[in-house]
Scaffold this motif. Structure first.
Motif, PDB file in Angstrom:
ATOM      1  N   HIS A  51       0.865  -1.181   0.000  1.00  0.00           N
ATOM      2  CA  HIS A  51       0.000   0.000   0.000  1.00  0.00           C
ATOM      3  C   HIS A  51       0.895   1.223   0.000  1.00  0.00           C
ATOM      4  CE1 HIS A  51      -3.379   2.620   0.733  1.00  0.00           C
ATOM      5  NE2 HIS A  51      -2.687   3.192   1.704  1.00  0.00           N
ATOM      6  N   VAL A  52       0.735   2.089  -0.989  1.00  0.00           N
ATOM      7  CA  VAL A  52       1.473   3.350  -1.057  1.00  0.00           C
ATOM      8  C   VAL A  52       0.670   4.384  -0.273  1.00  0.00           C
ATOM      9  CG1 VAL A  52       2.414   5.129  -2.562  1.00  0.00           C
ATOM     10  CG2 VAL A  52       2.419   2.738  -3.312  1.00  0.00           C
ATOM     11  N   LEU A  53       1.306   4.952   0.747  1.00  0.00           N
ATOM     12  CA  LEU A  53       0.616   5.948   1.561  1.00  0.00           C
ATOM     13  C   LEU A  53       0.426   7.242   0.782  1.00  0.00           C
ATOM     14  CD1 LEU A  53       2.381   5.557   5.029  1.00  0.00           C
ATOM     15  CD2 LEU A  53       0.244   4.544   4.268  1.00  0.00           C
ATOM     16  N   ASP A  54      -0.750   7.835   0.929  1.00  0.00           N
ATOM     17  CA  ASP A  54      -0.987   9.153   0.337  1.00  0.00           C
ATOM     18  C   ASP A  54      -1.039  10.175   1.475  1.00  0.00           C
ATOM     19  OD1 ASP A  54      -3.523   8.909   1.515  1.00  0.00           O
ATOM     20  OD2 ASP A  54      -4.508   8.389  -0.381  1.00  0.00           O
ATOM     21  N   GLU A  60      -3.769  10.976   8.842  1.00  0.00           N
ATOM     22  CA  GLU A  60      -4.500  10.143   9.807  1.00  0.00           C
ATOM     23  C   GLU A  60      -3.534   9.418  10.747  1.00  0.00           C
ATOM     24  OE1 GLU A  60      -7.807   9.886  10.339  1.00  0.00           O
ATOM     25  OE2 GLU A  60      -8.200  11.375   8.787  1.00  0.00           O
ATOM     26  N   ILE A  61      -2.483   8.859  10.188  1.00  0.00           N
ATOM     27  CA  ILE A  61      -1.497   8.140  10.996  1.00  0.00           C
ATOM     28  C   ILE A  61      -0.804   9.109  11.949  1.00  0.00           C
ATOM     29  CG2 ILE A  61       0.719   6.908  10.901  1.00  0.00           C
ATOM     30  CD1 ILE A  61      -0.342   5.660   8.237  1.00  0.00           C
ATOM     31  N   ARG A  62      -0.433  10.272  11.436  1.00  0.00           N
ATOM     32  CA  ARG A  62       0.236  11.281  12.260  1.00  0.00           C
ATOM     33  C   ARG A  62      -0.650  11.697  13.440  1.00  0.00           C
ATOM     34  NH1 ARG A  62       1.598  14.456   8.306  1.00  0.00           N
ATOM     35  NH2 ARG A  62       3.614  13.495   7.985  1.00  0.00           N
ATOM     36  N   GLN A  63      -1.950  11.880  13.201  1.00  0.00           N
ATOM     37  CA  GLN A  63      -2.878  12.252  14.283  1.00  0.00           C
ATOM     38  C   GLN A  63      -2.932  11.172  15.356  1.00  0.00           C
ATOM     39  OE1 GLN A  63      -6.689  13.102  12.537  1.00  0.00           O
ATOM     40  NE2 GLN A  63      -6.124  15.188  11.970  1.00  0.00           N
ATOM     41  N   VAL A  68      -1.120   9.511  20.995  1.00  0.00           N
ATOM     42  CA  VAL A  68      -0.560   8.559  21.944  1.00  0.00           C
ATOM     43  C   VAL A  68       0.879   8.908  22.325  1.00  0.00           C
ATOM     44  CG1 VAL A  68       0.015   6.118  22.312  1.00  0.00           C
ATOM     45  CG2 VAL A  68      -2.066   6.742  21.076  1.00  0.00           C
ATOM     46  N   PHE A  69       1.637   9.423  21.362  1.00  0.00           N
ATOM     47  CA  PHE A  69       3.037   9.802  21.569  1.00  0.00           C
ATOM     48  C   PHE A  69       3.190  11.277  21.186  1.00  0.00           C
ATOM     49  CE2 PHE A  69       2.943   5.345  20.122  1.00  0.00           C
ATOM     50  CZ  PHE A  69       3.454   4.721  21.247  1.00  0.00           C
ATOM     51  N   PRO A  70       2.819  12.189  22.081  1.00  0.00           N
ATOM     52  CA  PRO A  70       2.854  13.613  21.729  1.00  0.00           C
ATOM     53  C   PRO A  70       4.247  14.054  21.287  1.00  0.00           C
ATOM     54  CG  PRO A  70       1.824  13.274  23.873  1.00  0.00           C
ATOM     55  CD  PRO A  70       2.410  11.964  23.453  1.00  0.00           C
ATOM     56  N   PRO A  71       4.288  14.996  20.334  1.00  0.00           N
ATOM     57  CA  PRO A  71       5.593  15.505  19.892  1.00  0.00           C
ATOM     58  C   PRO A  71       6.340  16.144  21.060  1.00  0.00           C
ATOM     59  CG  PRO A  71       3.833  16.232  18.425  1.00  0.00           C
ATOM     60  CD  PRO A  71       3.181  15.591  19.601  1.00  0.00           C
TER      61      PRO A  71
END
Length: 140
Positions: A51-54, A60-63, A68-71
Motif C-alpha cells: 500500500h502506497v501511503l498518500d 491520519e497516521i500522524r494524528q 498517543v506519543f505527543p511531539p
C-alpha cells in the motif's frame, strides 16, 4: 516519480511467517524501511500486499501517533540535542562529525582512532619504562 512511503505485507520464504514493514522508496523501488512485525528479512520474502501511503493516510497516521506519543516540546528537543552533543564530544572529541558526509565521518573517526592509538602506545612505552626502572631498583 518522487520518494514515497509504502507499507508492505510479506511472507518469509524460510519460516512462512508474515512480515510487516514500512519503507521509504525512490523511483527505482530502493530505499530503507522499518520492520514492524515478523522475522528479520533474509531475501526469501514474497510480497503479498503493498500500500502506497498518500497524504490523507499520512495525516491520519500522524494524528493517531501524536495522540498517543505527543511531539516533544522545544525544551525537550533542546535537552536531547545537548545530550547528543555531549555524547558526540565524549566519543569523537567534538560534535562536528555529524555535520560531515559519510566519507568525512569515516576519515574523522580514523583520525580519532589514530590519535587514541598514539596515546595508547605512549602509555604503553611509559609503563614499560616504569617497570624497567622498578626492576632495576628492586635488583639493587
Amino acid at each position: 516519480m518522487t520518494d514515497r512511503i509504502v507499507i508492505d505485507l510479506d511472507r518469509d520464504g524460510w519460516t512462512n511467517s508474515l512480515q510487516l514493514n514500512m519503507a521509504q522508496l525512490d523511483e527505482n523501488d530502493t530505499g530503507c524501511g522499518y520492520r514492524l512485525h515478523g522475522p528479520k528479512y533474509n531475501g526469501s520474502s514474497k510480497n503479498l500486499i503493498r500500500h502506497v501511503l498518500d497524504e490523507r493516510d499520512a495525516n491520519e497516521i500522524r494524528q493517531m501517533l501524536d495522540a498517543v506519543f505527543p511531539p516533544k516540546t522545544a525544551a525537550e528537543l533542546e535537552t536531547l540535542r545537548a545530550r547528543v552533543a555531549e555524547l558526540e564530544t565524549a566519543a569523537y572529541g567534538d560534535t562536528t562529525v555529524r555535520l560531515l558526509d559519510p566519507v568525512g565521518q569515516i576519515r574523522h573517526l580514523h583520525d580519532a582512532l589514530a590519535a587514541q592509538m598514539a596515546r595508547a602506545e605512549t602509555l604503553d612505552r611509559l609503563l614499560r619504562e616504569k617497570q624497567r626502572t622498578e626492576a632495576r631498583e628492586g635488583a639493587s
